[in-house]
Each structure stands twice: as structure tokens, then as C-alpha cells.
Design an enzyme around this catalytic site. Structure first.
Site: not given
Ligand code: GLP
Length: 252
Positions: A73, A142, A144, A149
Site C-alpha cells: 500500500d 482493527n 486491517h 479496513e
Molecule cells: C499500517 C499499514 C499496515 C500495517 C499496520 C500496522 O497502517 N498500512 O500494512 O500492517 O498499519 O502497523 P504497525 O506495524 O506500525 O503496528
């Protein structure tokens, strides 16, 4: 390693150990199949894994020269030059330090004028590369994955997403202020992710314990997108003890 409902679950004593195990898995894929297509994730969680992969490149000669990558993404709109872009993140954490070919790197373009075209092309490029061999995932609080989402249906292909307040809030730690967090993103769909041949999901910290238990044991539903992983034939979770803490509640 435990086997829970056909999914492999590693519970490691620390963030460093989790990162090492993840890097070993990705490194083994690169070594055994040097022209693999890797799906890559950003966020705080995989930073340690990338650090270990860079070490393996420098000290053990892990060769990325034929590897092709697709990132999950990118924020929209956001310039790739911005310090907060996932393009910048990937350069800082991995691509700038290993021998990957620049034209093998794919990240959705957060500045695309024609978003639909960008998304269609991204999906096409994944197909033309032969699909993703190994997809690395983090997970949002959540549920995702990528930026898919909670929703009423699973998104199939790469698409534009409206980020929910909780995600904007959670990701504001990487920006100077919450107002600077883009409200949208371009993300591979759940369909794109689930077509990967192998999936490895990393999670650490107590704040991920609830969603990890839900992902593994909850009903499969688009309101918790990560639950779809229960239907994938080759999923590995690599967790630290804190993120695994709530699994005990469901174990017999
Ligand atoms: C972001 C990314 C995800 C990631 C998630 C968790 O929004 N788009 O790909 O897995 O959040 O992030 P973190 O690893 O900082 O907890």
C-alpha cells in the site's frame, strides 16, 4: 511452533527474536528461489525484520538481484519524496541497503492522477510477474491488512481506501501532527493478498493481542479483514509473547 487450525504460529520471546525468525523465513525464500516475487509490508512491526535482512545481505551475501517486490500500500495523496511515504520507508529500511534492481520494485503511486488506472495497472503488474510467492503482513489494531479496513465486503483488487479514524490516529505517530496523515490510501485488495502462495504475518506488543486472537479464532468476516487468513492454505504467524497472550483463552 504450534499448528492452530492449519495455521503455523511461532511465539517468540522478544521483538528481536520475532524479527530474526521472520527474516529467516524471507531469507530462505530468497535463497531457495532467487527470482521470487515478494509482497512487502510497512509500519513499525517489520522494521527489525528488514534490519536483519540487510545484515544477511551484508554478512551472508543474501542476493536480492533477481527478486521482484510489490508493496501492499501507499498513502494517497502523498509524494514519494515525503519522509512519511511508504516509498521513503522502503528505501530507508531495505531497498537502499541491498542489491535489489530499481525496476523490480513496485509500490502504488500515491501521486497518481488517474487512481483507477494506477490500481488496475498495479494488479496487472502483479499478475504479469506471476503472482506473489511470499507475502509479508503486519496487522492494524482493527484487523486491517494492507490498508483494507473493516467493511461489509472483502475488497478484491488494488483500490483506493478511505482510512478510518482509528487508523489515522494509530499512524499519526509517524507524522508531525494528526492533520498531516492522509485520509486515503491505495492498497492491494484482500483478493490480491490472499492469492499469494505463502503468507507471513508479524505482530508484536500487548496492543495486538486481542486482534491476533480474533484473527486466528474469530468468525471469518469482512468486518475483521484479517480473519480471511483462516481460509488461506499456507499462513505463518510470527508473534512475540505479548501479541500471543490472548491465544491461551481459546486453547484447550
Ligand atoms: C499500517 C499499514 C499496515 C500495517 C499496520 C500496522 O497502517 N498500512 O500494512 O500492517 O498499519 O502497523 P504497525 O506495524 O506500525 O503496528
Amino acid at each position: 511452533m504450534k499448528n492452530i487450525k492449519g495455521m503455523k504460529v511461532y511465539v517468540e520471546p522478544s521483538y528481536e527474536a520475532m524479527s530474526r525468525v521472520a527474516a529467516q523465513l524471507v531469507g530462505a525464500q530468497v535463497r531457495l528461489y532467487p527470482n521470487s516475487v515478494l509482497g512487502l509490508a510497512t509500519g513499525g512491526t517489520p522494521v527489525g525484520m528488514y534490519k536483519e535482512l540487510v545484515r544477511m545481505y551484508k554478512e551472508e551475501g543474501l542476493d536480492f538481484s533477481q527478486i521482484i517486490t510489490f508493496n501492499l500500500d501507499e498513502y494517497y495523496p502523498l509524494s514519494r519524496e515525503s519522509d512519511q511515504s511508504y516509498y521513503y520507508y522502503m528505501t530507508e529500511n531495505l531497498f537502499g541497503h541491498v542489491n535489489i534492481c530499481k525496476d523490480h520494485i513496485h509500490i502504488p503511486n500515491g501521486e497518481a492522477e488517474d487512481v483507477d488506472l494506477e490500481c488496475r495497472n498495479y494488479e496487472k503488474q502483479i499478475q504479469e510477474a506471476g503472482g506473489i510467492d511470499l507475502q509479508v503482513l503486519g496487522i492494524g489494531n482493527n484487523g486491517h491488512i494492507g490498508f483494507n479496513e473493516p467493511d461489509d465486503a472483502f475488497a478484491k483488487t488494488t483500490h483506493r481506501v478511505d482510512l478510518v479514524e482509528e487508523t489515522i490516529q494509530a499512524n499519526s505517530r509517524f507524522f508531525d501532527s494528526i492533520d498531516q496523515v492522509p485520509k486515503q490510501a491505495l492498497s492491494m485488495g484482500i483478493g490480491s493478498i490472499i492469492q499469494a502462495k505463502k503468507i507471513v504475518l508479524l505482530a508484536n506488543g500487548a496492543h495486538k493481542a486481542k486482534i491476533i486472537a480474533e484473527t486466528i479464532y474469530g468468525d471469518v468476516r469482512p468486518q475483521v479483514p484479517s480473519t480471511i487468513l483462516q481460509f488461506h492454505p499456507d499462513v505463518t504467524f510470527i508473534l512475540d509473547q505479548e501479541a500471543a497472550a490472548e491465544l491461551k483463552k481459546y486453547e484447550k
